[in-house]
Design a protein around this motif. Structure first.
Motif, short mmCIF file in Angstrom:
data_model
loop_
_atom_site.label_atom_id
_atom_site.label_comp_id
_atom_site.label_asym_id
_atom_site.label_seq_id
_atom_site.Cartn_x
_atom_site.Cartn_y
_atom_site.Cartn_z
N ASP A 38 18.03 8.63 30.54
CA ASP A 38 19.22 9.47 30.66
C ASP A 38 19.82 9.68 29.27
OD1 ASP A 38 20.37 7.03 30.11
OD2 ASP A 38 21.28 6.77 32.09
N PHE A 39 21.09 10.05 29.20
CA PHE A 39 21.72 10.32 27.91
C PHE A 39 22.55 9.15 27.39
CE2 PHE A 39 20.43 14.42 29.35
CZ PHE A 39 20.15 15.13 28.19
N LEU A 40 22.44 8.00 28.05
CA LEU A 40 23.13 6.79 27.61
C LEU A 40 22.18 5.92 26.78
CD1 LEU A 40 25.60 4.84 27.70
CD2 LEU A 40 24.56 3.84 29.76
N PHE A 41 22.62 5.58 25.59
CA PHE A 41 21.92 4.62 24.74
C PHE A 41 22.79 3.37 24.63
CE2 PHE A 41 19.75 8.43 23.85
CZ PHE A 41 18.57 8.17 23.17
N ARG A 42 22.15 2.22 24.46
CA ARG A 42 22.91 0.96 24.40
C ARG A 42 22.43 0.12 23.23
NH1 ARG A 42 22.45 -2.73 27.45
NH2 ARG A 42 20.27 -2.35 28.02
N ILE A 43 23.39 -0.39 22.46
CA ILE A 43 23.09 -1.32 21.37
C ILE A 43 22.96 -2.75 21.89
CG2 ILE A 43 24.10 -2.40 19.31
CD1 ILE A 43 22.94 0.28 18.69
N ASN A 44 23.67 -3.06 22.95
CA ASN A 44 23.75 -4.43 23.45
C ASN A 44 22.54 -4.79 24.31
OD1 ASN A 44 24.93 -6.93 23.75
ND2 ASN A 44 26.52 -6.27 25.17
N TRP A 45 22.33 -6.10 24.49
CA TRP A 45 21.36 -6.58 25.46
C TRP A 45 21.90 -6.34 26.87
CZ3 TRP A 45 22.12 -11.79 22.64
CH2 TRP A 45 23.42 -12.26 22.84
N SER A 46 21.08 -6.63 27.87
CA SER A 46 21.53 -6.49 29.25
C SER A 46 22.10 -7.80 29.76
CB SER A 46 20.37 -6.05 30.15
OG SER A 46 19.49 -7.15 30.38
N THR A 47 22.81 -7.71 30.89
CA THR A 47 23.34 -8.93 31.51
C THR A 47 22.22 -9.90 31.88
OG1 THR A 47 23.35 -7.73 33.62
CG2 THR A 47 25.44 -7.87 32.43
N ARG A 48 21.06 -9.37 32.21
CA ARG A 48 19.94 -10.27 32.57
C ARG A 48 19.55 -11.13 31.39
NH1 ARG A 48 15.16 -7.52 35.52
NH2 ARG A 48 16.60 -7.94 37.24
N GLU A 49 19.36 -10.53 30.24
CA GLU A 49 18.95 -11.28 29.06
C GLU A 49 20.03 -12.26 28.64
OE1 GLU A 49 16.42 -7.50 27.24
OE2 GLU A 49 18.60 -7.65 27.08
N ASN A 50 21.26 -11.80 28.64
CA ASN A 50 22.35 -12.66 28.19
C ASN A 50 22.58 -13.83 29.14
OD1 ASN A 50 24.43 -13.33 26.38
ND2 ASN A 50 25.94 -12.40 27.73
N ALA A 51 22.68 -13.53 30.44
CA ALA A 51 22.94 -14.58 31.42
C ALA A 51 21.80 -15.61 31.47
CB ALA A 51 23.14 -13.97 32.80
N THR A 52 20.58 -15.16 31.24
CA THR A 52 19.43 -16.08 31.22
C THR A 52 19.54 -17.05 30.06
OG1 THR A 52 17.99 -14.46 32.30
CG2 THR A 52 16.91 -16.22 31.06
N ILE A 53 20.02 -16.56 28.91
CA ILE A 53 20.24 -17.44 27.76
C ILE A 53 21.23 -18.55 28.12
CG2 ILE A 53 21.26 -17.54 25.45
CD1 ILE A 53 20.08 -14.71 25.01
N ASP B 115 26.70 -0.82 13.94
CA ASP B 115 25.27 -0.60 14.14
C ASP B 115 25.00 0.67 14.94
OD1 ASP B 115 24.54 -2.81 12.67
OD2 ASP B 115 24.10 -4.09 14.40
N ALA B 116 25.83 0.94 15.96
CA ALA B 116 25.68 2.16 16.74
C ALA B 116 25.85 3.39 15.85
CB ALA B 116 26.70 2.19 17.88
N ALA B 117 26.84 3.34 14.95
CA ALA B 117 27.07 4.45 14.03
C ALA B 117 25.90 4.62 13.07
CB ALA B 117 28.37 4.23 13.27
N LEU B 118 25.34 3.52 12.60
CA LEU B 118 24.18 3.60 11.71
C LEU B 118 23.03 4.33 12.37
CD1 LEU B 118 24.00 0.00 10.12
CD2 LEU B 118 24.81 2.10 9.04
N MET B 119 22.77 4.01 13.64
CA MET B 119 21.68 4.65 14.37
C MET B 119 21.96 6.14 14.58
SD MET B 119 19.34 2.35 14.93
CE MET B 119 18.37 2.55 16.44
N LEU B 120 23.18 6.46 14.97
CA LEU B 120 23.52 7.86 15.19
C LEU B 120 23.40 8.67 13.91
CD1 LEU B 120 24.63 10.19 16.88
CD2 LEU B 120 26.94 9.35 16.38
N PHE B 121 23.94 8.17 12.82
CA PHE B 121 23.92 8.92 11.57
C PHE B 121 22.49 9.06 11.03
CE2 PHE B 121 28.48 7.21 10.74
CZ PHE B 121 28.97 8.08 11.70
N ALA B 122 21.66 8.05 11.25
CA ALA B 122 20.26 8.15 10.82
C ALA B 122 19.54 9.26 11.57
CB ALA B 122 19.55 6.82 11.04
N ALA B 123 19.80 9.37 12.88
CA ALA B 123 19.17 10.43 13.68
C ALA B 123 19.70 11.80 13.28
CB ALA B 123 19.41 10.17 15.16
N LEU B 124 20.99 11.89 12.99
CA LEU B 124 21.58 13.17 12.60
C LEU B 124 21.05 13.64 11.24
CD1 LEU B 124 25.28 12.67 13.76
CD2 LEU B 124 23.61 14.27 14.72
N ARG B 125 20.66 12.72 10.38
CA ARG B 125 20.10 13.12 9.08
C ARG B 125 18.76 13.83 9.27
NH1 ARG B 125 22.17 7.95 7.59
NH2 ARG B 125 23.98 8.17 6.22
#
Length: 372
Positions: free
Chosen positions: A139-154, A312-322
């Motif tokens: 879809d049009f949602l991107f995520r920088i964070n891990w998921s609840t599954r990965e985090n809760a498992t830790i 970090d989210a801004a870094l990714m966005l600006f890199a793609a926009l370049r």
């Protein structure tokens, strides 16, 4: 290029400094980027941290000549921590002509925004949303964070290894997309390790019930540890009520609570509380120290996990926009980015727009987060 606030969702519309050298024919057209975060409400600390970090990242881009000669113009909108307000903010940002949105912070507001960002096809990069509902979806949602599954498992593996077997958890009724997903993943991982029990209580900070009732319910089962899946404000207040009844039981908080506001509100009651943060507070790399110094100089406070993830989210966005500042190619360009050096770790989106984070356990000691 300062744009006025046009409706109740536009808490602050601000544009950053224009390029030092402008073309003779006039100012280049700015690239508009929306920031939709909670600037009011119980998680406003995360929203402010995210907005500040994106502003700092955009400042740096503009000071170095912009993106292909065009400055970044930021339009900040308040989602109020409410799904319906978040959806309305997406519509407002689209009307303003943004090429992309950074935000939101909460899984509940992300749920409210998701139908609109997909309908309008507006790329949205959430720094911290982590509900499993958003994982592995094209879809049009991107995520920088891990998921609840990965985090809760830790968490499950860590505390099982510490000998914790009986856990009582409090989950927030106002962000169930996150809190219930987190609890379900924790229970699944914890119970798979064997010989454990997990009980839970749903609380609503907007009700008249109060936190003392929640504290009593959590302690009824005489748990080895109390797990709070809540924001920093509620975590501080529930912990204070627990400590009035019990001074010894270990209290653990989900990563959502791990902001500086917890330290400000919790007082002595939160001494010893443990949680995970998605960045290394003690990182000594030159890049992170420069960011930390610039952030403090600008905003008179230290960056937190939402600040780091948003930068970090801004870094990714600006890199793609370049590569191409056409919104129609942005999704493809974000997914196609090579590994980008983030503030503390490499950044890469998979084919669904999901990323990963590192985990660092911290304990509150003498009013500060201390890495374990």
């Amino acid at each position: 290029m300062i744009r006025p606030s046009l409706d109740r969702f536009a808490v602050r519309s601000f544009a950053l400094a224009a390029l030092a050298v402008l073309a003779a024919c006039g100012d280049p057209e700015p690239i508009k980027v929306g920031i939709i975060v909670g600037l009011t409400g119980r998680s406003a600390d995360l929203g402010e941290a995210s907005r500040n970090a994106v502003q700092l990242a955009a400042d740096e881009v503009n000071q170095s000549g912009g993106i292909n000669g065009r400055p970044i113009s930021l339009i900040a909108l308040d989602d109020e921590g409410k799904p319906e307000a978040a959806a309305a903010a997406v519509r407002r940002a689209h009307e303003e002509g943004v090429v992309a949105i950074i935000g939101p912070n909460l899984s509940s507001t992300t749920t409210g925004m998701l139908p609109e960002i997909n309908r309008l096809e507006v790329i949205t990069i959430s720094p911290t949303a982590s509900s499993l509902d958003f994982v592995d979806i094209d879809d049009f949602l991107f995520r920088i964070n891990w998921s609840t599954r990965e985090n809760a498992t830790i968490y499950a593996k860590h505390y099982h290894n510490m000998g914790i077997r009986n856990v009582a958890a409090a989950i927030d009724a106002n962000n169930r997309a996150f809190s219930e997903s987190w609890l379900n993943e924790f229970k699944s991982a914890f119970e798979a390790l064997g010989d454990v029990t997990v009980v839970s209580d749903l609380f609503d900070a907007n009700s008249d019930q109060g936190y003392s009732s929640t504290a009593r319910k959590l302690l009824e089962s005489q748990p080895d540890a109390v797990l709070l899946i809540a924001n920093s404000v509620d975590t501080a207040q529930i912990t204070q009520q627990i400590r009035k009844l019990d001074k010894q039981t270990l209290i653990v908080a989900a990563e959502w609570a791990a902001s500086e506001r917890l330290l400000q509100l919790g007082g002595k009651a939160i001494e010893g509380i443990e949680m995970v943060q998605s960045y290394d507070r003690n990182n000594q790399s030159e890049r992170y120290l420069d960011f930390k110094s610039a952030y403090f100089e600008r905003f008179k406070r230290l960056p937190g996990y939402a600040s780091v993830a948003s930068y970090d989210a801004a870094l990714m966005l600006f890199a793609a926009l370049r590569k191409d500042d056409d919104p129609k190619t942005l999704k493809k360009n974000l997914i196609g980015l090579p590994v980008i050096d983030g503030l503390q770790q490499p950044l890469k989106f998979n084919k669904y727009g999901d990323a990963e984070r590192r985990a660092f356990f911290v304990t509150v000691q003498d009013g500060s987060f201390v890495q374990q």
